[in-house]
Design a protein around this motif. Structure first.
Motif, PDB file in Angstrom:
ATOM      1  N   GLU A 154      -4.431  -5.503  12.670  1.00  0.00           N
ATOM      2  CA  GLU A 154      -4.548  -4.900  11.334  1.00  0.00           C
ATOM      3  C   GLU A 154      -3.610  -3.712  11.254  1.00  0.00           C
ATOM      4  O   GLU A 154      -3.688  -2.786  12.069  1.00  0.00           O
ATOM      5  CB  GLU A 154      -5.988  -4.455  11.074  1.00  0.00           C
ATOM      6  CG  GLU A 154      -6.172  -3.915   9.661  1.00  0.00           C
ATOM      7  CD  GLU A 154      -7.599  -3.493   9.404  1.00  0.00           C
ATOM      8  OE1 GLU A 154      -8.265  -4.097   8.538  1.00  0.00           O
ATOM      9  OE2 GLU A 154      -8.074  -2.547  10.072  1.00  0.00           O
ATOM     10  N   CYS A 155      -2.718  -3.753  10.282  1.00  0.00           N
ATOM     11  CA  CYS A 155      -1.736  -2.688  10.104  1.00  0.00           C
ATOM     12  C   CYS A 155      -2.250  -1.661   9.094  1.00  0.00           C
ATOM     13  O   CYS A 155      -2.705  -2.022   7.992  1.00  0.00           O
ATOM     14  CB  CYS A 155      -0.417  -3.256   9.603  1.00  0.00           C
ATOM     15  SG  CYS A 155       0.510  -4.167  10.865  1.00  0.00           S
ATOM     16  N   ALA A 156      -2.191  -0.401   9.472  1.00  0.00           N
ATOM     17  CA  ALA A 156      -2.512   0.708   8.568  1.00  0.00           C
ATOM     18  C   ALA A 156      -1.201   1.324   8.093  1.00  0.00           C
ATOM     19  O   ALA A 156      -0.390   1.760   8.919  1.00  0.00           O
ATOM     20  CB  ALA A 156      -3.375   1.742   9.278  1.00  0.00           C
ATOM     21  N   TRP A 157      -1.004   1.362   6.757  1.00  0.00           N
ATOM     22  CA  TRP A 157       0.261   1.816   6.183  1.00  0.00           C
ATOM     23  C   TRP A 157       0.150   3.268   5.726  1.00  0.00           C
ATOM     24  O   TRP A 157      -0.948   3.782   5.476  1.00  0.00           O
ATOM     25  CB  TRP A 157       0.649   0.931   5.009  1.00  0.00           C
ATOM     26  CG  TRP A 157       0.792  -0.531   5.390  1.00  0.00           C
ATOM     27  CD1 TRP A 157      -0.212  -1.426   5.546  1.00  0.00           C
ATOM     28  CD2 TRP A 157       1.999  -1.205   5.687  1.00  0.00           C
ATOM     29  NE1 TRP A 157       0.289  -2.649   5.923  1.00  0.00           N
ATOM     30  CE2 TRP A 157       1.670  -2.555   6.020  1.00  0.00           C
ATOM     31  CE3 TRP A 157       3.351  -0.843   5.723  1.00  0.00           C
ATOM     32  CZ2 TRP A 157       2.607  -3.504   6.360  1.00  0.00           C
ATOM     33  CZ3 TRP A 157       4.298  -1.794   6.043  1.00  0.00           C
ATOM     34  CH2 TRP A 157       3.929  -3.106   6.370  1.00  0.00           C
ATOM     35  N   ASP A 206      -2.789   1.615   2.603  1.00  0.00           N
ATOM     36  CA  ASP A 206      -3.187   0.211   2.619  1.00  0.00           C
ATOM     37  C   ASP A 206      -3.508  -0.263   4.042  1.00  0.00           C
ATOM     38  O   ASP A 206      -2.966   0.253   5.027  1.00  0.00           O
ATOM     39  CB  ASP A 206      -2.070  -0.677   2.051  1.00  0.00           C
ATOM     40  CG  ASP A 206      -1.910  -0.521   0.552  1.00  0.00           C
ATOM     41  OD1 ASP A 206      -2.834   0.028  -0.070  1.00  0.00           O
ATOM     42  OD2 ASP A 206      -0.863  -0.946   0.015  1.00  0.00           O
ATOM     43  N   LEU A 207      -4.374  -1.276   4.104  1.00  0.00           N
ATOM     44  CA  LEU A 207      -4.678  -1.968   5.349  1.00  0.00           C
ATOM     45  C   LEU A 207      -4.398  -3.453   5.139  1.00  0.00           C
ATOM     46  O   LEU A 207      -4.892  -4.045   4.180  1.00  0.00           O
ATOM     47  CB  LEU A 207      -6.147  -1.776   5.757  1.00  0.00           C
ATOM     48  CG  LEU A 207      -6.607  -0.361   6.097  1.00  0.00           C
ATOM     49  CD1 LEU A 207      -8.117  -0.349   6.315  1.00  0.00           C
ATOM     50  CD2 LEU A 207      -5.892   0.140   7.351  1.00  0.00           C
TER      51      LEU A 207
END
Length: 268
Positions: A41-44, A48-49
């Motif tokens: 899971e990328c956290a921006w 945003d996720l």
């Protein structure tokens, strides 16, 4: 009148990845070739996720213990190979995730297999062989009847061996009795063998029954039986195979004709 504001610069850029979280953080596989799916899971930086499992580049720190896929459709799928641990990471847009730990615990590895058993047998006898493993954790154990061991004979006309290590000598000759222990990782095998010589059984004695008989009339008969005793400890009825003889044929005869072997008849 028209009032104008001061000029200012507006810079628009694409959001950047701040962090990547890999799940699960810890996992254990206990079966060779079993799969463990991982997700990223990328956290921006815009808050945003997003799921970036398919976009990340996956790495297993120890590919000999567990591999991990980057192939389309199977991204993040780790595969168990052998015992140990490996760190799993995902990298996307220059950012590398925190580390997840994958443990592969397939069971103890048999490093040395020892076979115990006789090296010579007489035909038509049986002997129990045993197999012992020295494992990688320093312990030893008997694995004679383990589902992971495979017994074999290179000459089944001479001797056979059961799945439980029981050897049956069939006829004279030489046979190589072997055992192979397939380790839980299914990539390594410990094996050993014993050369078995089977010798022909030898007749040691013949027992005739009854040992004594009294015939009281001419023409009276007595059926005798012969039991052959061999050096393998076995005995078998050899009445029809033996050559019968009367020491005093003038008193009693004994038959060798088919169907009446060992039949004595009083003649005087």
């Amino acid at each position: 009148s028209v009032v104008s504001s001061n000029n200012f610069n507006l810079q628009v850029r694409k959001p950047q990845v701040d962090t990547i979280a890999v799940t699960p953080q810890t996992a254990t596989l206990t079966v060779f070739d079993a799969m463990q799916p991982y997700a990223a899971e990328c956290a921006w930086d815009n808050g945003d996720l997003t799921d970036c499992t398919a976009d990340a580049v996956w790495v297993s720190a120890n590919e000999l213990i567990a591999s991990i896929s980057n192939a389309s459709g199977t991204e993040g799928q780790a595969r168990a190979i052998t015992n140990g641990t490996s760190d799993i990471t995902a990298t996307y847009m220059g950012v590398t995730s925190d580390t997840a730990v994958l443990t592969v615990a397939l069971g103890k590895i048999c490093e040395t297999l020892t076979i115990s058993g006789v090296s010579s047998m007489i035909e038509e006898t049986e002997a129990q062989y045993t197999a012992t493993c020295d494992f990688d954790d320093g312990t030893s154990d008997t694995v004679t009847t383990s589902l992971l061991i495979d017994w074999g004979s290179d000459s089944e006309e001479t001797a056979t061996v059961s799945d439980l290590g029981l050897v049956s000598a069939l006829e004279s000759g030489v046979a190589l009795i072997s055992a192979a222990y397939l380790n839980p990782d299914t990539t390594t095998t410990a094996s050993n063998d014993i050369t078995l010589t089977v010798t022909q059984k030898v007749l040691e004695s013949i027992t005739v029954t009854p040992p004594s008989t009294l015939l009281t009339a001419v023409g009276q008969t007595q059926q005798y039986a012969a039991m052959c005793n061999y050096n393998n400890g076995n005995s078998e009825d050899c009445t029809t195979d033996a050559a019968w003889d009367s020491g005093t044929p003038g008193v009693a005869t004994i038959d060798n004709a088919a169907g009446s072997e060992g039949l004595a008849t009083a003649v005087s």
